[in-house]
Design a protein around this motif. Structure first.
Motif, PDB file in Angstrom:
ATOM      1  N   PHE A 149       7.208   6.535   5.083  1.00 42.20           N
ATOM      2  CA  PHE A 149       7.792   5.459   5.511  1.00 42.20           C
ATOM      3  C   PHE A 149       7.617   4.383   4.193  1.00 42.20           C
ATOM      4  O   PHE A 149       8.334   3.257   3.568  1.00 42.20           O
ATOM      5  CB  PHE A 149       9.036   5.159   6.416  1.00 42.20           C
ATOM      6  CG  PHE A 149       9.933   6.780   6.461  1.00 42.20           C
ATOM      7  CD1 PHE A 149      11.122   6.840   5.972  1.00 42.20           C
ATOM      8  CD2 PHE A 149       9.750   7.007   7.917  1.00 42.20           C
ATOM      9  CE1 PHE A 149      12.367   7.754   5.609  1.00 42.20           C
ATOM     10  CE2 PHE A 149      10.840   8.499   8.034  1.00 42.20           C
ATOM     11  CZ  PHE A 149      12.113   8.810   7.537  1.00 42.20           C
ATOM     12  N   TYR A 150       6.277   4.420   5.796  1.00 40.72           N
ATOM     13  CA  TYR A 150       5.405   2.690   5.125  1.00 40.72           C
ATOM     14  C   TYR A 150       5.047   2.995   3.663  1.00 40.72           C
ATOM     15  O   TYR A 150       4.873   1.917   2.714  1.00 40.72           O
ATOM     16  CB  TYR A 150       4.424   2.404   6.062  1.00 40.72           C
ATOM     17  CG  TYR A 150       5.139   2.204   8.062  1.00 40.72           C
ATOM     18  CD1 TYR A 150       6.705   1.968   7.754  1.00 40.72           C
ATOM     19  CD2 TYR A 150       4.744   3.136   8.326  1.00 40.72           C
ATOM     20  CE1 TYR A 150       6.191   0.993   8.848  1.00 40.72           C
ATOM     21  CE2 TYR A 150       5.329   2.676   9.934  1.00 40.72           C
ATOM     22  CZ  TYR A 150       6.221   1.796  10.353  1.00 40.72           C
ATOM     23  OH  TYR A 150       6.786   1.671  11.316  1.00 40.72           O
ATOM     24  N   PHE A 151       4.264   4.071   3.612  1.00 44.45           N
ATOM     25  CA  PHE A 151       3.939   4.178   1.981  1.00 44.45           C
ATOM     26  C   PHE A 151       5.073   4.486   0.795  1.00 44.45           C
ATOM     27  O   PHE A 151       4.810   3.410   0.482  1.00 44.45           O
ATOM     28  CB  PHE A 151       3.274   5.647   1.998  1.00 44.45           C
ATOM     29  CG  PHE A 151       1.705   5.958   3.108  1.00 44.45           C
ATOM     30  CD1 PHE A 151       1.233   5.086   3.427  1.00 44.45           C
ATOM     31  CD2 PHE A 151       1.776   6.855   3.944  1.00 44.45           C
ATOM     32  CE1 PHE A 151      -0.049   5.304   3.372  1.00 44.45           C
ATOM     33  CE2 PHE A 151       0.695   7.054   4.483  1.00 44.45           C
ATOM     34  CZ  PHE A 151      -0.671   5.648   4.555  1.00 44.45           C
ATOM     35  N   ALA A 152       5.691   4.848   1.317  1.00 44.93           N
ATOM     36  CA  ALA A 152       7.564   4.289   0.562  1.00 44.93           C
ATOM     37  C   ALA A 152       7.063   3.520  -0.064  1.00 44.93           C
ATOM     38  O   ALA A 152       7.475   2.480  -1.247  1.00 44.93           O
ATOM     39  CB  ALA A 152       8.519   4.978   0.463  1.00 44.93           C
ATOM     40  N   ASN A 153       7.237   2.349   0.795  1.00 40.09           N
ATOM     41  CA  ASN A 153       7.743   0.540   0.806  1.00 40.09           C
ATOM     42  C   ASN A 153       6.277   0.086   0.018  1.00 40.09           C
ATOM     43  O   ASN A 153       6.354  -0.217  -0.720  1.00 40.09           O
ATOM     44  CB  ASN A 153       7.557   0.697   1.630  1.00 40.09           C
ATOM     45  CG  ASN A 153       9.105   1.016   3.171  1.00 40.09           C
ATOM     46  OD1 ASN A 153       9.984   0.848   2.704  1.00 40.09           O
ATOM     47  ND2 ASN A 153       9.490   0.168   4.318  1.00 40.09           N
ATOM     48  N   ILE A 154       5.092   0.794   0.048  1.00 43.88           N
ATOM     49  CA  ILE A 154       4.152  -0.156  -0.452  1.00 43.88           C
ATOM     50  C   ILE A 154       4.105   0.109  -1.632  1.00 43.88           C
ATOM     51  O   ILE A 154       4.087  -0.097  -2.776  1.00 43.88           O
ATOM     52  CB  ILE A 154       2.997   0.506   0.743  1.00 43.88           C
ATOM     53  CG1 ILE A 154       3.016   0.052   1.877  1.00 43.88           C
ATOM     54  CG2 ILE A 154       1.329   0.582  -0.666  1.00 43.88           C
ATOM     55  CD1 ILE A 154       1.445   0.551   2.800  1.00 43.88           C
ATOM     56  N   PHE A 155       4.364   1.595  -2.072  1.00 42.39           N
ATOM     57  CA  PHE A 155       4.326   2.228  -3.431  1.00 42.39           C
ATOM     58  C   PHE A 155       5.571   1.320  -3.874  1.00 42.39           C
ATOM     59  O   PHE A 155       5.845   1.627  -5.491  1.00 42.39           O
ATOM     60  CB  PHE A 155       4.011   4.085  -3.119  1.00 42.39           C
ATOM     61  CG  PHE A 155       3.349   4.259  -3.184  1.00 42.39           C
ATOM     62  CD1 PHE A 155       1.851   3.671  -3.079  1.00 42.39           C
ATOM     63  CD2 PHE A 155       3.190   5.451  -1.774  1.00 42.39           C
ATOM     64  CE1 PHE A 155       0.699   4.128  -2.411  1.00 42.39           C
ATOM     65  CE2 PHE A 155       1.724   6.176  -1.766  1.00 42.39           C
ATOM     66  CZ  PHE A 155       0.492   5.279  -1.849  1.00 42.39           C
ATOM     67  N   SER A 156       6.398   1.245  -3.492  1.00 43.67           N
ATOM     68  CA  SER A 156       7.808   0.753  -4.249  1.00 43.67           C
ATOM     69  C   SER A 156       7.813  -0.754  -4.542  1.00 43.67           C
ATOM     70  O   SER A 156       7.765  -0.575  -5.850  1.00 43.67           O
ATOM     71  CB  SER A 156       8.978   1.045  -3.200  1.00 43.67           C
ATOM     72  OG  SER A 156       9.081   1.620  -2.814  1.00 43.67           O
ATOM     73  N   VAL A 157       7.076  -1.434  -3.843  1.00 40.98           N
ATOM     74  CA  VAL A 157       6.691  -2.635  -4.587  1.00 40.98           C
ATOM     75  C   VAL A 157       5.325  -2.451  -5.135  1.00 40.98           C
ATOM     76  O   VAL A 157       5.201  -3.267  -6.531  1.00 40.98           O
ATOM     77  CB  VAL A 157       5.601  -3.823  -2.742  1.00 40.98           C
ATOM     78  CG1 VAL A 157       5.325  -4.946  -3.383  1.00 40.98           C
ATOM     79  CG2 VAL A 157       7.309  -3.932  -2.475  1.00 40.98           C
ATOM     80  N   LEU A 158       4.191  -1.791  -5.343  1.00 39.70           N
ATOM     81  CA  LEU A 158       3.409  -1.594  -6.386  1.00 39.70           C
ATOM     82  C   LEU A 158       4.445  -0.884  -7.635  1.00 39.70           C
ATOM     83  O   LEU A 158       3.497  -2.009  -8.538  1.00 39.70           O
ATOM     84  CB  LEU A 158       2.819  -0.590  -6.137  1.00 39.70           C
ATOM     85  CG  LEU A 158       1.440  -1.469  -4.149  1.00 39.70           C
ATOM     86  CD1 LEU A 158       0.828  -0.439  -4.513  1.00 39.70           C
ATOM     87  CD2 LEU A 158       0.676  -2.657  -5.235  1.00 39.70           C
ATOM     88  N   ALA A 159       4.958  -0.274  -7.856  1.00 39.49           N
ATOM     89  CA  ALA A 159       5.628   0.460  -9.287  1.00 39.49           C
ATOM     90  C   ALA A 159       6.777  -1.145  -9.272  1.00 39.49           C
ATOM     91  O   ALA A 159       6.885  -1.120 -10.413  1.00 39.49           O
ATOM     92  CB  ALA A 159       6.515   1.233  -8.148  1.00 39.49           C
ATOM     93  N   ILE A 160       6.950  -2.086  -9.157  1.00 39.30           N
ATOM     94  CA  ILE A 160       7.938  -2.612  -9.202  1.00 39.30           C
ATOM     95  C   ILE A 160       7.338  -4.149 -10.254  1.00 39.30           C
ATOM     96  O   ILE A 160       6.713  -4.799 -11.111  1.00 39.30           O
ATOM     97  CB  ILE A 160       9.027  -3.763  -7.525  1.00 39.30           C
ATOM     98  CG1 ILE A 160       9.746  -2.841  -7.259  1.00 39.30           C
ATOM     99  CG2 ILE A 160       9.342  -5.274  -8.317  1.00 39.30           C
ATOM    100  CD1 ILE A 160      10.730  -2.910  -6.646  1.00 39.30           C
ATOM    101  N   VAL A 161       6.148  -4.460  -8.882  1.00 35.84           N
ATOM    102  CA  VAL A 161       5.559  -4.973  -9.725  1.00 35.84           C
ATOM    103  C   VAL A 161       3.993  -4.955 -10.643  1.00 35.84           C
ATOM    104  O   VAL A 161       3.873  -6.218 -11.876  1.00 35.84           O
ATOM    105  CB  VAL A 161       3.996  -5.456  -8.800  1.00 35.84           C
ATOM    106  CG1 VAL A 161       2.509  -6.401  -9.056  1.00 35.84           C
ATOM    107  CG2 VAL A 161       3.973  -6.309  -7.274  1.00 35.84           C
ATOM    108  N   GLY A 162       4.135  -3.687 -10.753  1.00 31.65           N
ATOM    109  CA  GLY A 162       3.179  -2.736 -11.981  1.00 31.65           C
ATOM    110  C   GLY A 162       4.297  -2.425 -13.371  1.00 31.65           C
ATOM    111  O   GLY A 162       3.664  -2.860 -14.654  1.00 31.65           O
ATOM    112  N   LEU A 163       5.273  -2.622 -13.111  1.00 33.64           N
ATOM    113  CA  LEU A 163       6.638  -2.373 -14.076  1.00 33.64           C
ATOM    114  C   LEU A 163       7.200  -4.393 -14.377  1.00 33.64           C
ATOM    115  O   LEU A 163       7.088  -4.531 -15.290  1.00 33.64           O
ATOM    116  CB  LEU A 163       7.783  -2.394 -13.675  1.00 33.64           C
ATOM    117  CG  LEU A 163       7.743  -1.346 -13.317  1.00 33.64           C
ATOM    118  CD1 LEU A 163       9.320  -0.219 -12.636  1.00 33.64           C
ATOM    119  CD2 LEU A 163       7.754   0.549 -15.040  1.00 33.64           C
ATOM    120  N   GLY A 164       6.566  -4.768 -13.934  1.00 34.32           N
ATOM    121  CA  GLY A 164       6.731  -6.388 -14.050  1.00 34.32           C
ATOM    122  C   GLY A 164       5.950  -6.493 -15.110  1.00 34.32           C
ATOM    123  O   GLY A 164       5.741  -8.334 -16.061  1.00 34.32           O
TER     124      GLY A 164
END
Length: 164
Positions: A149-164
């Motif tokens: 669950f913590y990895f999912a949070n981390i990768f979600s934020v990284l994906a959002i930042v990467g898409l921005g």
């Protein structure tokens, strides 16, 4: 305020955030965690640790479905913990998960601070602190197998930042 002074202020707020949140997590672990594997965590022993001990562990073991998920990073982390510790220790897993969660929180504070113009570090920390200290979803804190669950949070934020 100069940039160096703003960074020192952020570092002080991050240290306070991390210490308070980690203290709350460790307190929760001390009060309610158990050293017995919980429910799905027995699969971890059967599908990962036993093949490793038998010398039959392959890369495919990391991709075996866990219910409907592929929890590769959790399995990698757990195997590293067992290898470094010399035994399977649920308390160690919970503490490592707490550190991962608090590191994610510090990264989130830093990102928000950066995106709102490098100001209000105290307000950001105080706003996010209840999300990382109060025992909402405490089962993620007290069961060692919940790093996915913590990895999912981390990768979600990284994906959002990467898409921005």
């Amino acid at each position: 305020m100069q940039t160096a002074e703003k960074k020192r202020t952020l570092a002080a707020w991050l240290a306070a955030f991390a210490l308070i949140a980690l203290g709350a997590k460790l307190w929760t672990i001390q009060l309610w965690a158990t050293n017995l594997p919980y429910w799905d965590q027995w699969d971890e022993a059967r599908l990962l640790f036993q093949p490793w001990l038998d010398g039959t562990l392959s890369w495919q073991n990391f991709f075996i479905p866990h219910n409907e998920h592929r929890i590769v990073f959790t399995r990698l982390l757990d195997l590293v913990e067992v290898k470094l510790n010399g035994q399977w220790d649920i308390y160690l897993q919970t503490v490592v998960n707490a550190v991962i969660h608090i590191s994610y929180g510090c990264g989130l504070v830093t990102l928000l601070w950066h995106y709102i113009g490098r100001r209000n570090a105290g307000l950001i920390c105080c706003s996010l602190l209840p999300l990382f200290t109060l025992p909402f979803a405490a089962e993620n804190t007290i069961h060692g197998f919940q790093s996915q669950f913590y990895f999912a949070n981390i990768f979600s934020v990284l994906a959002i930042v990467g898409l921005g």
